[in-house]
Write a protein that holds these residues in place. Sequence first.
Motif, PDB file in Angstrom:
ATOM      1  N   ILE A 114       1.144   5.504   9.470  1.00 41.31           N
ATOM      2  CA  ILE A 114      -0.428   6.299   8.480  1.00 41.31           C
ATOM      3  C   ILE A 114       0.090   7.088   7.591  1.00 41.31           C
ATOM      4  N   LYS A 117       0.768  -0.858  -0.265  1.00 39.83           N
ATOM      5  CA  LYS A 117       0.317  -0.022   0.190  1.00 39.83           C
ATOM      6  C   LYS A 117       1.173   1.092  -0.149  1.00 39.83           C
ATOM      7  N   ALA A 176      -5.214  10.368  12.299  1.00 36.71           N
ATOM      8  CA  ALA A 176      -5.672   9.537  12.113  1.00 36.71           C
ATOM      9  C   ALA A 176      -5.377   8.340  13.458  1.00 36.71           C
ATOM     10  N   ASN A 235      -0.820  14.010  10.695  1.00 35.34           N
ATOM     11  CA  ASN A 235      -1.139  13.237   9.880  1.00 35.34           C
ATOM     12  C   ASN A 235      -1.877  12.102  10.967  1.00 35.34           C
ATOM     13  N   THR A 278       0.487   5.762  -0.065  1.00 44.76           N
ATOM     14  CA  THR A 278       0.309   7.064  -0.457  1.00 44.76           C
ATOM     15  C   THR A 278      -0.876   7.906  -1.978  1.00 44.76           C
ATOM     16  N   VAL A 309      -3.729   4.411  -0.290  1.00 45.18           N
ATOM     17  CA  VAL A 309      -4.863   5.400   0.695  1.00 45.18           C
ATOM     18  C   VAL A 309      -4.928   6.896   0.731  1.00 45.18           C
ATOM     19  N   LYS A 310      -5.589   7.544   1.362  1.00 52.27           N
ATOM     20  CA  LYS A 310      -5.452   9.365   1.529  1.00 52.27           C
ATOM     21  C   LYS A 310      -5.014   9.343   2.439  1.00 52.27           C
ATOM     22  N   PRO A 350      -6.138  15.917   3.398  1.00 53.11           N
ATOM     23  CA  PRO A 350      -6.869  15.313   2.130  1.00 53.11           C
ATOM     24  C   PRO A 350      -7.862  15.893   1.215  1.00 53.11           C
ATOM     25  N   GLY A 387      -3.496  10.793   6.015  1.00 55.46           N
ATOM     26  CA  GLY A 387      -4.715  10.609   7.280  1.00 55.46           C
ATOM     27  C   GLY A 387      -4.852   9.546   7.695  1.00 55.46           C
ATOM     28  N   GLU A 388      -4.951   8.234   6.412  1.00 56.09           N
ATOM     29  CA  GLU A 388      -5.709   6.881   6.537  1.00 56.09           C
ATOM     30  C   GLU A 388      -4.583   6.178   6.532  1.00 56.09           C
ATOM     31  N   MET A 389      -4.808   4.966   7.145  1.00 55.36           N
ATOM     32  CA  MET A 389      -3.602   3.658   7.280  1.00 55.36           C
ATOM     33  C   MET A 389      -3.657   3.448   6.542  1.00 55.36           C
TER      34      MET A 389
END
Length: 482
Positions: free
Chosen positions: A209, A143, A424, A420, A145, A183-184, A262, A186-188
């Motif tokens: 994060i 994964k 989260a 960030n 950002t 993912v955006k 985001p 601030g997301e995990m």
Amino acid sequence: MNKKYLMGVDVGTQSAKVVIFDTEGNVICEGKQALRKLDISAPLLAEHPDDDLWDSLKVAFGKVMDNFHAQGGDASQILAMGVCVIRCCRVLLKGNGELAWPVINWMDKRLNKPYQPLECYGEVKYVTTTSGYITHRLTGEFKDTCANYIGWWPMDNDMLDWSTDPAQWESCNLSRSQVFDVVKPGEMLGYLSEKAARQIGLPAGIPVIATAHDKAVEALGAGTLEPGIALISLGTYIGAMVHGHENVKNAQNFWPFQASVPGHYLYECMGVRRGMWTISWFHDQFGAAALADAQEKDLSIEELLNREATKIPAGCEGLLTVHDWAPPSEAEFRKGAMIGFDGRHTRAHMYRSMLEGIAFTMKNHMDKMADELGIPFKGLIISGGGANSDLFMQIFADVFGVPTRRNLMKGSAAVGCAVNAGMAAGVFDSYEKATEKMVRMGEHFTPDGKNHQLYNALNADVYQKMNIYLDPLLQALSPRVD
């Protein structure tokens, strides 16, 4: 009641740094490790040797945790870590997530074109960014950002996700199976894996994060959310940026990138490639005598040169520096230049001239961006190690003619990472409130009117015309660039 903590993980071109903050914005401790010098096997090629990004980051983690434990810190109270790694690089991975080839740095000319599979790369399963690679190292997840895809990537910056347009994938010479899920900010991204936890001395399970590309994270961590307040980030690449709310289409003088907030955007104009690297180059190549003088006076070489250069008048008595040590992709023939030497000039003149050249270059790029946006700059925030120099800060204030400040923590990317991470973890209610708490303002510098007038004239009459006259000569000097 036990304190809670946030971690900022910041890997740049020259060093890896990990900072631990409490949730009130206080710096508890940090660990830092210099990266090895880039492998430059030929002009316009640049790679990070071996697995240097991860190896250096592991050392930085070890240092920060040693400091943290020495202060009686409890690692189980670390709520989350935000991860920010240098942008505009290309990382080629095997199917198991290991490097298939050394990380290709942003200064490499291969980054000016779509990915091209070469036989020497071996079996490449994934093509990703440095943040994607470090995320995989920390979590085992594939994964990344969505906000660190700049250049030849099929990213939809309106949707904050991969493009659904087949033509965009084709133009980038990539397929969906070759890239990570995103993912955006601030997301995990995932949780710290058992394997990584053993390597870096932290408990497994800490949330990792997403942030954005490094300059966007710096802008967040510097506190530049207010209109008309610009960040100048003094790094190996010196960039300038302001926050905005729209993905501006067909901009002529800046790029709209995803911000570390985001759904927001960062407007960034052209900067100075190898900007602060050039200052280090000057120290390394011409600083032997200065180093001896500095040691005799119990000063660092930076302190000595800044003291000497403060005594030199604005304009360096006619000595000008053009910062093209690393040329832009549209003019690869360009090279750096110093012009205007005479018998008055000393190492202090040369040093100050390099600082002024950076400020002139940034002003010329930033003025075009401000004009296009219709929002004049009313203040500057300077981040990075160069912001420690009172001289450099005053030069920026005088060249731009606006109040200029630095923050207490000059490396604001780590602060942005913690913001960030805190969002989260539910520590903060909004990004505005988070920056109010986490960003600590430092000294302000007021423009000197007389120097501002001199710089304006020197810039308009001479500096802005330098490339017009130098380009034909440098093209003749470098007729072929492979």
